[in-house]
Write a protein that holds these residues in place. Sequence first.
Motif, PDB file in Angstrom:
ATOM      1  N   LEU A  78       0.830  -1.213   0.000  1.00 21.91           N
ATOM      2  CA  LEU A  78       0.000   0.000   0.000  1.00 21.91           C
ATOM      3  C   LEU A  78       0.863   1.261   0.000  1.00 21.91           C
ATOM      4  CD1 LEU A  78      -2.836  -0.971   2.491  1.00 21.91           C
ATOM      5  CD2 LEU A  78      -3.064  -0.555   0.036  1.00 21.91           C
ATOM      6  N   ARG A  79       1.930   1.233   0.784  1.00 21.18           N
ATOM      7  CA  ARG A  79       2.851   2.379   0.825  1.00 21.18           C
ATOM      8  C   ARG A  79       3.464   2.609  -0.555  1.00 21.18           C
ATOM      9  NH1 ARG A  79       2.975   6.724   2.663  1.00 21.18           N
ATOM     10  NH2 ARG A  79       2.340   5.834   4.628  1.00 21.18           N
ATOM     11  N   ASP A  80       3.874   1.529  -1.220  1.00 17.47           N
ATOM     12  CA  ASP A  80       4.452   1.638  -2.568  1.00 17.47           C
ATOM     13  C   ASP A  80       3.442   2.226  -3.552  1.00 17.47           C
ATOM     14  OD1 ASP A  80       6.777   0.515  -1.557  1.00 17.47           O
ATOM     15  OD2 ASP A  80       6.401  -1.471  -2.429  1.00 17.47           O
ATOM     16  N   ILE A  81       2.187   1.791  -3.441  1.00 16.89           N
ATOM     17  CA  ILE A  81       1.141   2.324  -4.319  1.00 16.89           C
ATOM     18  C   ILE A  81       0.942   3.813  -4.064  1.00 16.89           C
ATOM     19  CG2 ILE A  81      -1.349   2.281  -4.779  1.00 16.89           C
ATOM     20  CD1 ILE A  81      -1.172  -0.793  -4.350  1.00 16.89           C
ATOM     21  N   LEU A  82       0.871   4.199  -2.799  1.00 16.82           N
ATOM     22  CA  LEU A  82       0.714   5.620  -2.468  1.00 16.82           C
ATOM     23  C   LEU A  82       1.852   6.446  -3.064  1.00 16.82           C
ATOM     24  CD1 LEU A  82      -0.440   5.607   1.269  1.00 16.82           C
ATOM     25  CD2 LEU A  82      -1.735   6.412  -0.708  1.00 16.82           C
ATOM     26  N   GLU A  83       3.080   5.977  -2.870  1.00 16.69           N
ATOM     27  CA  GLU A  83       4.241   6.742  -3.325  1.00 16.69           C
ATOM     28  C   GLU A  83       4.350   6.803  -4.842  1.00 16.69           C
ATOM     29  OE1 GLU A  83       7.527   5.031  -1.191  1.00 16.69           O
ATOM     30  OE2 GLU A  83       6.890   5.937   0.701  1.00 16.69           O
ATOM     31  N   SER A  84       3.834   5.786  -5.531  1.00 21.88           N
ATOM     32  CA  SER A  84       3.940   5.782  -6.993  1.00 21.88           C
ATOM     33  C   SER A  84       2.740   6.425  -7.678  1.00 21.88           C
ATOM     34  CB  SER A  84       4.108   4.346  -7.500  1.00 21.88           C
ATOM     35  OG  SER A  84       2.929   3.602  -7.274  1.00 21.88           O
ATOM     36  N   SER A  85       1.757   6.857  -6.904  1.00 19.34           N
ATOM     37  CA  SER A  85       0.508   7.365  -7.487  1.00 19.34           C
ATOM     38  C   SER A  85       0.627   8.763  -8.083  1.00 19.34           C
ATOM     39  CB  SER A  85      -0.592   7.379  -6.429  1.00 19.34           C
ATOM     40  OG  SER A  85      -0.348   8.415  -5.482  1.00 19.34           O
ATOM     41  N   GLY A  86       1.601   9.532  -7.643  1.00 20.49           N
ATOM     42  CA  GLY A  86       1.691  10.922  -8.086  1.00 20.49           C
ATOM     43  C   GLY A  86       0.882  11.869  -7.212  1.00 20.49           C
ATOM     44  N   ASP A  87      -0.056  11.327  -6.455  1.00 24.05           N
ATOM     45  CA  ASP A  87      -0.884  12.129  -5.556  1.00 24.05           C
ATOM     46  C   ASP A  87      -1.224  11.302  -4.316  1.00 24.05           C
ATOM     47  OD1 ASP A  87      -2.565  13.972  -4.358  1.00 24.05           O
ATOM     48  OD2 ASP A  87      -4.217  13.674  -5.774  1.00 24.05           O
ATOM     49  N   PRO A  88      -0.206  11.015  -3.480  1.00 21.52           N
ATOM     50  CA  PRO A  88      -0.466  10.141  -2.338  1.00 21.52           C
ATOM     51  C   PRO A  88      -1.534  10.671  -1.386  1.00 21.52           C
ATOM     52  CG  PRO A  88       1.769  11.044  -2.253  1.00 21.52           C
ATOM     53  CD  PRO A  88       1.170  11.438  -3.556  1.00 21.52           C
ATOM     54  N   GLU A  89      -1.570  11.979  -1.190  1.00 23.00           N
ATOM     55  CA  GLU A  89      -2.582  12.542  -0.282  1.00 23.00           C
ATOM     56  C   GLU A  89      -3.982  12.318  -0.828  1.00 23.00           C
ATOM     57  OE1 GLU A  89       0.052  14.311  -1.424  1.00 23.00           O
ATOM     58  OE2 GLU A  89       1.289  14.525   0.365  1.00 23.00           O
ATOM     59  N   GLY A  90      -4.154  12.544  -2.125  1.00 25.12           N
ATOM     60  CA  GLY A  90      -5.465  12.342  -2.745  1.00 25.12           C
ATOM     61  C   GLY A  90      -5.898  10.886  -2.684  1.00 25.12           C
ATOM     62  N   VAL A  91      -4.966   9.972  -2.973  1.00 25.49           N
ATOM     63  CA  VAL A  91      -5.282   8.547  -2.918  1.00 25.49           C
ATOM     64  C   VAL A  91      -5.673   8.159  -1.497  1.00 25.49           C
ATOM     65  CG1 VAL A  91      -4.341   6.212  -3.166  1.00 25.49           C
ATOM     66  CG2 VAL A  91      -3.827   7.960  -4.880  1.00 25.49           C
ATOM     67  N   LEU A  92      -4.911   8.641  -0.527  1.00 26.22           N
ATOM     68  CA  LEU A  92      -5.201   8.317   0.867  1.00 26.22           C
ATOM     69  C   LEU A  92      -6.573   8.844   1.283  1.00 26.22           C
ATOM     70  CD1 LEU A  92      -4.079   6.915   3.343  1.00 26.22           C
ATOM     71  CD2 LEU A  92      -2.986   9.059   3.994  1.00 26.22           C
ATOM     72  N   LEU A  93      -6.913  10.041   0.864  1.00 23.32           N
ATOM     73  CA  LEU A  93      -8.229  10.599   1.195  1.00 23.32           C
ATOM     74  C   LEU A  93      -9.359   9.804   0.543  1.00 23.32           C
ATOM     75  CD1 LEU A  93      -7.504  14.430   1.066  1.00 23.32           C
ATOM     76  CD2 LEU A  93      -7.984  13.025   3.089  1.00 23.32           C
ATOM     77  N   HIS A  94      -9.188   9.418  -0.714  1.00 24.13           N
ATOM     78  CA  HIS A  94     -10.209   8.594  -1.375  1.00 24.13           C
ATOM     79  C   HIS A  94     -10.349   7.254  -0.668  1.00 24.13           C
ATOM     80  CE1 HIS A  94     -11.393  10.999  -4.818  1.00 24.13           C
ATOM     81  NE2 HIS A  94     -10.119  11.341  -4.980  1.00 24.13           N
ATOM     82  N   PHE A  95      -9.228   6.677  -0.291  1.00 26.15           N
ATOM     83  CA  PHE A  95      -9.271   5.411   0.424  1.00 26.15           C
ATOM     84  C   PHE A  95      -9.987   5.576   1.766  1.00 26.15           C
ATOM     85  CE2 PHE A  95      -7.536   2.407   3.504  1.00 26.15           C
ATOM     86  CZ  PHE A  95      -7.893   1.215   2.902  1.00 26.15           C
ATOM     87  N   ALA A  96      -9.658   6.621   2.496  1.00 28.56           N
ATOM     88  CA  ALA A  96     -10.269   6.847   3.811  1.00 28.56           C
ATOM     89  C   ALA A  96     -11.781   7.002   3.689  1.00 28.56           C
ATOM     90  CB  ALA A  96      -9.649   8.072   4.469  1.00 28.56           C
ATOM     91  N   ARG A  97     -12.225   7.661   2.634  1.00 28.86           N
ATOM     92  CA  ARG A  97     -13.676   7.836   2.432  1.00 28.86           C
ATOM     93  C   ARG A  97     -14.366   6.509   2.132  1.00 28.86           C
ATOM     94  NH1 ARG A  97     -12.069  12.398  -1.127  1.00 28.86           N
ATOM     95  NH2 ARG A  97     -11.824  14.145   0.291  1.00 28.86           N
ATOM     96  N   SER A  98     -13.618   5.540   1.612  1.00 33.04           N
ATOM     97  CA  SER A  98     -14.210   4.244   1.279  1.00 33.04           C
ATOM     98  C   SER A  98     -14.160   3.255   2.444  1.00 33.04           C
ATOM     99  CB  SER A  98     -13.487   3.634   0.069  1.00 33.04           C
ATOM    100  OG  SER A  98     -12.208   3.165   0.435  1.00 33.04           O
ATOM    101  N   ALA A  99     -13.520   3.632   3.535  1.00 36.29           N
ATOM    102  CA  ALA A  99     -13.367   2.726   4.678  1.00 36.29           C
ATOM    103  C   ALA A  99     -14.712   2.478   5.353  1.00 36.29           C
ATOM    104  CB  ALA A  99     -12.369   3.305   5.679  1.00 36.29           C
ATOM    105  N   SER A 100     -14.887   1.255   5.815  1.00 36.09           N
ATOM    106  CA  SER A 100     -16.097   0.911   6.562  1.00 36.09           C
ATOM    107  C   SER A 100     -16.035   1.556   7.945  1.00 36.09           C
ATOM    108  CB  SER A 100     -16.208  -0.610   6.699  1.00 36.09           C
ATOM    109  OG  SER A 100     -15.188  -1.096   7.572  1.00 36.09           O
ATOM    110  N   GLU A 101     -17.148   1.500   8.659  1.00 32.80           N
ATOM    111  CA  GLU A 101     -17.160   2.047  10.026  1.00 32.80           C
ATOM    112  C   GLU A 101     -16.156   1.312  10.906  1.00 32.80           C
ATOM    113  OE1 GLU A 101     -20.924   2.663  11.970  1.00 32.80           O
ATOM    114  OE2 GLU A 101     -21.884   3.090  10.038  1.00 32.80           O
ATOM    115  N   ARG A 102     -16.083  -0.004  10.757  1.00 35.14           N
ATOM    116  CA  ARG A 102     -15.142  -0.799  11.561  1.00 35.14           C
ATOM    117  C   ARG A 102     -13.706  -0.413  11.233  1.00 35.14           C
ATOM    118  NH1 ARG A 102     -12.035  -5.253  11.845  1.00 35.14           N
ATOM    119  NH2 ARG A 102     -12.209  -6.600  13.640  1.00 35.14           N
ATOM    120  N   GLU A 103     -13.387  -0.267   9.941  1.00 36.12           N
ATOM    121  CA  GLU A 103     -12.036   0.124   9.541  1.00 36.12           C
ATOM    122  C   GLU A 103     -11.696   1.522  10.051  1.00 36.12           C
ATOM    123  OE1 GLU A 103     -11.908  -2.442   5.373  1.00 36.12           O
ATOM    124  OE2 GLU A 103     -12.719  -0.413   5.385  1.00 36.12           O
ATOM    125  N   THR A 104     -12.664   2.418   9.992  1.00 36.80           N
ATOM    126  CA  THR A 104     -12.457   3.781  10.483  1.00 36.80           C
ATOM    127  C   THR A 104     -12.166   3.768  11.979  1.00 36.80           C
ATOM    128  OG1 THR A 104     -13.910   4.674   8.776  1.00 36.80           O
ATOM    129  CG2 THR A 104     -13.514   6.071  10.693  1.00 36.80           C
TER     130      THR A 104
END
Length: 120
Positions: A80-106
């Motif tokens: 996951l860290r490698d994907i974030l770093e290679s995305s070109g926009d790690p903050e944006g990817v992380l925010l999109h991922f966080a929005r998709s997290a379930s209540e339990r994951e959150t």
Amino acid sequence: MRGLGDLEAAVMDVLWRAVEPLRVRDVLAELNTGRQLAYTTVMTVLDNLHRKEWVVRELEGKAYRYEASMSRAEAAAKALRDILESSGDPEGVLLHFARSASERETELLRKALPRRSRKE
């Protein structure tokens, strides 16, 4: 797993399920790839995984015993860290991922993240 070929991933799966370090022949016996593999093929894969630092090995007599250098969860987190770093926009990817997290994951993330004092 990101960065691994199919056979490497199958070997890692065997090592992650193991309760103790395994010899090449033990890994070969546990592999379920749907095809007949040679001992030397598995030995080469384990050697490559050692070179890539996915496994550690210790010489016992004339044979090495291999074990995973990190847990499956640690390897997934690294991927996951490698994907974030290679995305070109790690903050944006992380925010999109966080929005998709379930209540339990959150809730798990909230518990895992250290609390910052208001003075910082």
